[in-house]
Design an enzyme around this catalytic site. Structure first.
Site, PDB file in Angstrom:
ATOM      1  N   ASN A   7       0.818  -1.204   0.000  1.00 11.17           N
ATOM      2  CA  ASN A   7       0.000   0.000   0.000  1.00 11.17           C
ATOM      3  C   ASN A   7       0.857   1.261   0.000  1.00 11.17           C
ATOM      4  OD1 ASN A   7      -1.845   2.023   0.399  1.00 11.17           O
ATOM      5  ND2 ASN A   7      -3.025   0.930   1.935  1.00 11.17           N
ATOM      6  N   ASP A   8       1.505   1.529   1.110  1.00  9.10           N
ATOM      7  CA  ASP A   8       2.240   2.789   1.210  1.00  9.10           C
ATOM      8  C   ASP A   8       3.359   2.899   0.183  1.00  9.10           C
ATOM      9  OD1 ASP A   8       0.649   3.575   3.347  1.00  9.10           O
ATOM     10  OD2 ASP A   8       1.893   2.484   4.770  1.00  9.10           O
ATOM     11  N   VAL A   9       3.944   1.759  -0.204  1.00 14.94           N
ATOM     12  CA  VAL A   9       5.081   1.818  -1.127  1.00 14.94           C
ATOM     13  C   VAL A   9       4.653   2.119  -2.561  1.00 14.94           C
ATOM     14  CG1 VAL A   9       6.528   0.304   0.246  1.00 14.94           C
ATOM     15  CG2 VAL A   9       5.078  -0.672  -1.515  1.00 14.94           C
TER      16      VAL A   9
END
Lengths: 104, 505
Positions: free
Chosen positions: B431-433
């Protein structure tokens, strides 16, 4: 202060080791691909298990009639062994996976 | 002769550690490097057991030593062999904690050892002369003992919390002003250590030299009970600090913390090296301390955050995240069949694995899909973000377990060049990456973090369990892009169904 300076000059070899090891540690890690960071951390983890040598020395010179000290020392050696053996085995397991797929 | 042999053992040990660490840095030599370091460790350990001499006498309590070694080896090997590959970070944390605890206990024993050897009597004429063995006890010696203990204790209790968090046994725990409480604790701890090593041992002139014999009272004159209470107080404080130190840090940042605690334990081991004039403990400890610190910084860099920022838990908590959360918008779902068709008829598919893949244990079925697609003439590669999963390299280890070939794993820079020519990106629980906010939204807490630019590809399929934000607690604009489709479900279940869908095509 004077004590401190004396101590440095008496232990100058140790101080050399510390300084050079710091540079070495930084140098060795600096060029590692991020792929290997986890095995590397795990391997480094196993290496600091060298603290077990201290535990062995301490346990080895405890007075055999002092059971409290014996038990503490015993625990220390067990914990140190866990760190060393567990660390190296886990690292080896991680790395054998890298190896296996290379042949395939 | 015997002592020289031991020196050689330690020399071999030190060299193998350096060599091993260096070889661990290259995929081809890594396994050998690990074995070499392990061999050096064995030489150093057995050398110590049989060759160590103190004032001419060898170690005793061999029964205790060997049974401890055997117990530790059996438990350690079993634990290391049984652990799931996905649980690797926890395991490393646990072993690290053991090392820290070991350093702590050494100091405790060393402290009582000092009591026994501190005072020496020498009869000069009728008057017994008492003196403190000066090279054994001085303020620096005490400082080193206490430092090894404190660092070991912090590393131990911190690692236990980190382990608990990764294993899902310990929840994040924050309260207002926690950072100040922690800072205060640290200041108290440092001041305490300084004070303690300043007042211990009491100076020689305090001892009544006309005392009759060496007895408890005399020992207490040097190491008063007061000092012992202080000493055990430090352990308690250090243990509490370790817990408080790790508590507020978000689960996603645990690898950084583990790496940092790893280097702590290294330093604790090095303190032991000073204590026993032991070069192999010193080199091993400092090497790990330095390498671990650098590794920690590299990890922080990959997330574009400073170490301070991580340690203060600024983004593990929810406070900063809510500020940037843009509420949703419309996202579209995609069916399994459509996903299968999309991927099978693509030229190039890029798989982006994340933590979701690790928790679902989906690495094997992921490899199956890769092979299936390849049989159908699709080029399949993996894009690995340096901090995907719970540790740098975590994904590589997992995929390697599933026999994914090494050259299929692209590092971030390579992957970003290839996204432009990629037809379908399949995101598995990352997700964040892949959050474009890191490039576009300066207000986002992850702004500036290098990400995988998946939005350059033609289609993006995101597999997630729900629309819940990732570990950083930030809404991901990617999910609302027109070219993005969501494929909800547990990574393993979804991939298994995809396999059968692709087979039917």
């Amino acid at each position: 202060m004077e004590n401190f300076l004396d101590w440095i000059s008496e232990n100058v070899e140790m101080v050399y080791i510390v300084v050079l090891s710091i540079f070495l540690g930084v140098e060795v890690i600096g060029r590692v691909p991020s792929v290997l960071h986890t095995p590397l951390m795990s391997g480094a983890n196993a290496i600091h298990g060298v603290v077990i040598i201290g535990a062995i020395i301490v346990l080895g010179r405890v007075d055999p009639s002092n059971y409290t000290a014996l038990i503490i020392g015993f625990l220390a050696v067990v914990l140190g062994t866990l760190n060393v053996v567990g660390g190296f085995v886990v690292t080896d397991r991680m790395l054998s996976m890298f190896r296996k797929k290379k042949k395939a | 002769m015997i002592t020289s042999l031991l020196t050689i053992c330690y020399l071999i040990g030190s060299i193998t550690f350096i060599l091993g660490l260096k070889m661990l840095g290259h995929p081809d030599t890594a396994k050998k490097g690990n074995l070499i370091a392990a061999g050096g460790m064995a030489i150093a350990i057995f050398g110590t057991i049989f060759l160590y001499r103190e004032n001419g006498s060898s170690l005793h309590n061999y029964g205790w030593i060997f049974s401890a070694l055997i117990v530790g080896s059996i438990v350690g090997t079993l634990a290391a062999k049984k652990v799931q590959m996905t649980a690797m970070p926890e395991m490393v944390s646990l072993f690290n904690g053991m090392g820290g605890a070991c350093a702590m206990l050494i100091s405790v024993l060393e402290w009582s050892h000092l009591h026994e050897t501190a005072i020496v009597t020498e009869a000069i004429g009728d008057l017994p002369k008492l003196y403190i063995q000066s090279e054994q006890i001085n303020h620096l010696q005490i400082l080193i003992i206490v430092l090894a203990m404190v660092i070991g204790a912090v590393s131990f209790s911190g690692s236990m919390i980190a382990w608990g968090k990764l294993a899902g046994r310990v929840k994040d725990f924050t309260f207002k002003g926690q950072q100040y409480v922690n800072l205060l604790l640290l200041i108290v701890l440092v001041a305490y250590i300084a004070y303690f090593s300043y007042v211990t041992p009491s100076s020689v002139s305090d001892i009544p030299l006309n005392s009759v014999a060496v007895d408890e009272t005399l020992i207490n004159a040097v190491f008063t009970n007061f000092h012992s209470y202080l000493f055990y107080g430090i352990i308690a404080l250090a243990l509490v600090y370790g817990v408080m130190f790790v508590f507020p840090i978000g689960g996603a940042d645990m690898p950084v913390v583990i790496s940092l605690l790893n280097s702590f334990t290294g330093v604790a081991a090095a303190c032991g090296g000073f204590l026993y004039d032991n070069p192999v403990m010193l080199t091993g400890g400092i090497l790990v301390g330095a390498a671990g610190t650098l590794l920690t910084i590299l990890m922080c860099k990959a997330m574009n955050r400073s170490l301070i920022n991580v340690l203060l838990g600024a983004f593990g908590g929810s406070a900063s995240a809510s500020a940037t959360a843009q509420t949703g918008g419309a996202y579209k779902e995609i069916t399994l069949t459509d996903s299968a068709v999309l991927m099978t008829y693509a030229k190039k598919v890029m798989i982006v694995p994340g933590y979701g893949l690790a928790v679902a244990q989906a690495q094997h079925v992921c490899h199956e899909i890769e092979e299936l697609l390849q049989e159908k003439g699709v080029e399949v590669k993996y894009a690995i973000h340096p901090v995907a999963g719970r540790m740098p390299g975590h994904m590589n280890v997992l995929l390697a377990e599933a026999d994914v070939s090494y050259d299929k794993l692209l590092e971030m820079e390579q992957a970003n060049e290839e996204f432009r020519t990629t037809d379908v990106v399949l995101i598995l629980g990352a997700n964040d990456v892949v959050n474009p906010a890191a490039k576009t939204d300066p207000a986002s807490p992850i702004y500036g973090m290098p990400i995988l630019e998946v939005e350059l590809a033609k289609h993006v399929i995101v597999n997630k369990r729900s629309m819940k934000p990732g570990y950083a607690g930030i809404e991901n604009g990617l999910f609302f892009e027109p070219k993005t489709s969501m494929l909800f479900g547990d990574a393993k279940g979804v991939l298994q169904k995809l396999v059968s869908e692709i087979k039917e095509l």
